[in-house]
Design a protein around this motif. Structure first.
Motif, PDB file in Angstrom:
ATOM      1  N   TYR A 251      46.022  44.681  13.028  1.00  0.00           N
ATOM      2  CA  TYR A 251      46.685  45.884  13.543  1.00  0.00           C
ATOM      3  C   TYR A 251      45.629  46.978  13.734  1.00  0.00           C
ATOM      4  N   CYS A 252      44.558  46.651  14.452  1.00  0.00           N
ATOM      5  CA  CYS A 252      43.359  47.506  14.418  1.00  0.00           C
ATOM      6  C   CYS A 252      43.416  48.708  15.346  1.00  0.00           C
ATOM      7  N   GLY A 253      44.418  48.824  16.225  1.00  0.00           N
ATOM      8  CA  GLY A 253      44.485  49.984  17.128  1.00  0.00           C
ATOM      9  C   GLY A 253      43.221  50.078  17.974  1.00  0.00           C
ATOM     10  N   THR A 254      42.615  51.259  18.006  1.00  0.00           N
ATOM     11  CA  THR A 254      41.399  51.453  18.812  1.00  0.00           C
ATOM     12  C   THR A 254      40.136  51.045  18.053  1.00  0.00           C
ATOM     13  N   GLY A 255      40.322  50.319  16.965  1.00  0.00           N
ATOM     14  CA  GLY A 255      39.181  49.728  16.261  1.00  0.00           C
ATOM     15  C   GLY A 255      38.536  50.618  15.213  1.00  0.00           C
ATOM     16  N   THR A 256      39.175  51.748  14.931  1.00  0.00           N
ATOM     17  CA  THR A 256      38.555  52.738  14.043  1.00  0.00           C
ATOM     18  C   THR A 256      38.068  52.152  12.708  1.00  0.00           C
ATOM     19  N   ILE A 257      38.973  51.558  11.953  1.00  0.00           N
ATOM     20  CA  ILE A 257      38.601  51.123  10.601  1.00  0.00           C
ATOM     21  C   ILE A 257      37.538  50.029  10.668  1.00  0.00           C
ATOM     22  N   GLY A 258      37.749  49.060  11.577  1.00  0.00           N
ATOM     23  CA  GLY A 258      36.811  47.934  11.702  1.00  0.00           C
ATOM     24  C   GLY A 258      35.417  48.389  12.087  1.00  0.00           C
ATOM     25  N   GLY A 270      38.669  42.397  14.985  1.00  0.00           N
ATOM     26  CA  GLY A 270      39.839  43.278  15.065  1.00  0.00           C
ATOM     27  C   GLY A 270      40.908  42.615  15.912  1.00  0.00           C
ATOM     28  N   VAL A 271      42.153  42.632  15.446  1.00  0.00           N
ATOM     29  CA  VAL A 271      43.253  42.039  16.210  1.00  0.00           C
ATOM     30  C   VAL A 271      44.316  43.097  16.466  1.00  0.00           C
ATOM     31  N   GLU A 272      44.736  43.187  17.708  1.00  0.00           N
ATOM     32  CA  GLU A 272      45.661  44.254  18.121  1.00  0.00           C
ATOM     33  C   GLU A 272      46.488  43.784  19.309  1.00  0.00           C
ATOM     34  N   LEU A 273      47.761  44.217  19.327  1.00  0.00           N
ATOM     35  CA  LEU A 273      48.703  43.789  20.356  1.00  0.00           C
ATOM     36  C   LEU A 273      48.598  44.602  21.646  1.00  0.00           C
ATOM     37  N   ASN A 274      48.363  45.894  21.551  1.00  0.00           N
ATOM     38  CA  ASN A 274      48.384  46.799  22.708  1.00  0.00           C
ATOM     39  C   ASN A 274      47.087  46.684  23.532  1.00  0.00           C
ATOM     40  N   ARG A 297      43.023  40.574  21.671  1.00  0.00           N
ATOM     41  CA  ARG A 297      44.378  41.052  21.948  1.00  0.00           C
ATOM     42  C   ARG A 297      45.356  39.934  21.606  1.00  0.00           C
ATOM     43  N   ALA A 298      46.037  40.102  20.524  1.00  0.00           N
ATOM     44  CA  ALA A 298      46.976  39.071  20.090  1.00  0.00           C
ATOM     45  C   ALA A 298      47.916  39.638  19.044  1.00  0.00           C
ATOM     46  N   ASP A 299      48.999  38.921  18.827  1.00  0.00           N
ATOM     47  CA  ASP A 299      49.837  39.196  17.673  1.00  0.00           C
ATOM     48  C   ASP A 299      49.036  38.749  16.449  1.00  0.00           C
ATOM     49  N   ALA A 300      48.907  39.637  15.472  1.00  0.00           N
ATOM     50  CA  ALA A 300      48.018  39.369  14.344  1.00  0.00           C
ATOM     51  C   ALA A 300      48.422  38.085  13.595  1.00  0.00           C
ATOM     52  N   THR A 301      49.723  37.852  13.482  1.00  0.00           N
ATOM     53  CA  THR A 301      50.189  36.652  12.773  1.00  0.00           C
ATOM     54  C   THR A 301      49.812  35.392  13.555  1.00  0.00           C
ATOM     55  N   MET A 317      44.508  45.626   6.603  1.00  0.00           N
ATOM     56  CA  MET A 317      45.708  45.622   7.446  1.00  0.00           C
ATOM     57  C   MET A 317      46.338  47.007   7.480  1.00  0.00           C
ATOM     58  N   ASP A 318      46.756  47.429   8.662  1.00  0.00           N
ATOM     59  CA  ASP A 318      47.309  48.767   8.853  1.00  0.00           C
ATOM     60  C   ASP A 318      48.503  48.683   9.799  1.00  0.00           C
ATOM     61  N   PRO A 319      49.607  48.070   9.310  1.00  0.00           N
ATOM     62  CA  PRO A 319      50.745  47.825  10.206  1.00  0.00           C
ATOM     63  C   PRO A 319      51.525  49.101  10.524  1.00  0.00           C
ATOM     64  N   PRO A 320      52.408  49.040  11.548  1.00  0.00           N
ATOM     65  CA  PRO A 320      53.274  50.182  11.847  1.00  0.00           C
ATOM     66  C   PRO A 320      54.241  50.465  10.684  1.00  0.00           C
TER      67      PRO A 320
HETATM   68  N1  SAH Z   1      44.315  50.742  12.329  1.00  0.00           N
HETATM   69  C1  SAH Z   1      44.564  51.614  13.444  1.00  0.00           C
HETATM   70  C2  SAH Z   1      45.972  51.507  14.054  1.00  0.00           C
HETATM   71  C3  SAH Z   1      47.142  51.470  13.122  1.00  0.00           C
HETATM   72  S1  SAH Z   1      48.734  51.677  13.903  1.00  0.00           S
HETATM   73  C4  SAH Z   1      44.242  53.042  13.097  1.00  0.00           C
HETATM   74  O1  SAH Z   1      44.097  53.394  11.938  1.00  0.00           O
HETATM   75  O2  SAH Z   1      44.086  53.852  14.006  1.00  0.00           O
HETATM   76  C5  SAH Z   1      49.363  50.067  14.019  1.00  0.00           C
HETATM   77  C6  SAH Z   1      48.843  49.287  15.198  1.00  0.00           C
HETATM   78  O3  SAH Z   1      49.387  47.972  15.098  1.00  0.00           O
HETATM   79  C7  SAH Z   1      49.240  49.805  16.573  1.00  0.00           C
HETATM   80  O4  SAH Z   1      48.075  50.007  17.343  1.00  0.00           O
HETATM   81  C8  SAH Z   1      50.125  48.691  17.172  1.00  0.00           C
HETATM   82  O5  SAH Z   1      49.943  48.526  18.569  1.00  0.00           O
HETATM   83  C9  SAH Z   1      49.628  47.466  16.416  1.00  0.00           C
HETATM   84  N2  SAH Z   1      50.558  46.338  16.273  1.00  0.00           N
HETATM   85  C10 SAH Z   1      51.899  46.366  16.077  1.00  0.00           C
HETATM   86  N3  SAH Z   1      52.386  45.121  15.893  1.00  0.00           N
HETATM   87  C11 SAH Z   1      51.332  44.260  15.975  1.00  0.00           C
HETATM   88  C12 SAH Z   1      51.206  42.853  15.863  1.00  0.00           C
HETATM   89  N4  SAH Z   1      52.270  42.071  15.633  1.00  0.00           N
HETATM   90  N5  SAH Z   1      49.967  42.306  15.974  1.00  0.00           N
HETATM   91  C13 SAH Z   1      48.881  43.089  16.198  1.00  0.00           C
HETATM   92  N6  SAH Z   1      48.961  44.439  16.317  1.00  0.00           N
HETATM   93  C14 SAH Z   1      50.166  45.032  16.214  1.00  0.00           C
END
Ligand code: SAH
Length: 389
Positions: A251-258, A270-274, A297-301, A317-320
């Motif tokens: 759930y890496c978003g724009t890759g900040t933490i990684g 880094g794995v991210e859906l958007n 770009r993938a679903d993390a699971t 991990m940093d989920p929504p």
């Molecule tokens: N770690 C980042 C973003 C956290 S927000 C930061 O600190 O800025 C959560 C992110 O998880 C969002 O960018 C969202 O698009 C992503 N996301 C939601 N469901 C996901 C999934 N199933 N697999 C991968 N990424 C997902």
């Protein structure tokens, strides 16, 4: 707008808070807010976590939001109105300034509203579908003080756009980019998918923990960067990297933490859906000259379940807000990292997920809540889990 939209900060009470619903703790001292958050996190995590540290609060808890959104409409006489949606409704409460929003962002929004008449720009009418301007989003790069203005319109044709940009930029030279975002759908989503850059590069930059990041209109970026820095530093401390580890940033978003972690790790994925966020993440890695990180770009699971031969010593991990899922947690268990660093924006879903991790023999060693959202009930928490092994 006069009294209705003016916040009397000295009293600590906003005149529209009951209608707006954005703040849960109006009139409650900041000290008391932190105590309440402490009690909440302890109550939820106490049974699963060996040590829950006291919340790290802000020294100055006002005007921290670097992302400000205003919805636009008009009154009966056709005068443009901007503000915040009334809680659980589509009525707009007029707001000119807000205690928790960046002052300059608020000011820019009011200036845009005042420009609409002379530019003959009509605000959008949700019922009839007529009109152009639906929302304005302003984002500030906290460290860079660059501002991004996003004009959300129902149609891509924006009259006198060059003059509009010129006038706005003359007033606020700190606006480094202006983007037109097209949202022609009948939807409660603010942003549409299509962006047309009217001025500048189409994104702003910010700095966090010594790294530089670009932020596009649609990608996720924390709204309180000062506190985010504290949160990420804690996450890195918990990751305990020595330079050799394989790290998965889920759930890496724009890759900040990684990206911040990559200078201390062997390799990061880094794995991210958007897709927009992934594009920003790849650009961010380049901008910070990091070659030991890649983004997928993938679903993390699904990534963990399907990709052959992956390994991870540390999973960050940093989920929504909805938290993670049982399937995700099982996939982490199969991967078998020594440490999991869970960054959470809801202690309720964190508690639920820690329970699942416990079944897989991961124990939560410590948790550090950080207040990223003063005056609201929200609280971020970073939690370290290690394998009992
Ligand atoms: N770690 C980042 C973003 C956290 S927000 C930061 O600190 O800025 C959560 C992110 O998880 C969002 O960018 C969202 O698009 C992503 N996301 C939601 N469901 C996901 C999934 N199933 N697999 C991968 N990424 C997902």
């Amino acid at each position: 707008m006069g009294e209705a939209g003016t916040v009397r900060e000295r009293d600590g009470i906003c005149p529209v808070w009951k209608k707006c619903g954005g703040c849960d703790y109006q009139g409650v001292s900041y000290e008391e807010q932190l105590q309440r958050k402490n009690r909440l996190v302890r109550k939820l995590l106490g049974d699963f976590t060996e040590q829950v540290h006291p919340v790290i609060g802000m020294e100055s808890p006002l005007h921290y939001r670097c992302k400000v959104h205003a919805a636009f409409t008009h009154d009966r006489k056709g005068n443009p109105v901007s503000g915040i949606y009334e809680k659980d409704s589509h009525r707009i409460v007029p707001v000119d300034s807000c205690m928790i929003e960046d002052r300059k962002c608020d000011e820019i929004i009011v200036s845009i509203r005042n420009m609409l008449r002379s530019f003959r720009i009509r605000t959008y009418d949700e019922d009839t579908g007529f009109g152009l301007l639906r929302h304005v989003l302003v984002r500030k790069g906290f460290a860079t003080e660059q501002y991004m203005v996003v004009l959300v319109t129902a149609d891509p044709v924006f009259p006198s756009k060059n003059n509009f940009v010129k006038t706005l930029r003359q007033k606020y030279p700190e606006i480094s980019t202006i983007v037109l975002n097209i949202n022609s759908q009948k939807t409660s989503m603010i942003l549409g998918e299509r962006n047309i850059v009217l001025y500048g590069p189409g994104y702003i930059e910010d700095e966090l923990c010594g790294c530089r990041f670009r932020i596009s209109p649609n990608s996720f970026y924390q709204v309180n960067p000062a506190q985010t820095e504290i949160l990420y530093q804690k996450a890195l401390e918990y990751a305990h990297l020595t330079g050799n580890e394989e790290v998965l940033d889920a759930y890496c978003g724009t890759g900040t933490i990684g990206i911040i972690a990559s200078s201390m790790a062997g390799h990061v994925t880094g794995v991210e859906l958007n897709p927009d966020a992934v594009r920003d993440a790849a650009a961010n890695a380049k901008r910070n000259q990091r070659s030991n990180i890649r983004f997928i770009r993938a679903d993390a699971t699904e990534y963990m379940e399907n990709e052959e031969g992956i390994k991870a010593d540390v999973v960050i991990m940093d989920p929504p807000r909805s938290g993670s899922t049982e399937r995700f947690i099982r996939a982490v268990g199969n991967l078998g990292p020594e440490r999991v660093v869970y960054v959470s924006c809801d202690p309720q879903t964190l508690a639920r997920d820690l329970k699942l991790f416990r079944k897989l023999h991961y124990r939560a060693v410590e948790a550090q809540p950080v207040d990223l959202f003063p005056f609201t009930g929200h609280i971020e928490t970073v939690c370290l889990l290690t394998h009992k092994g």
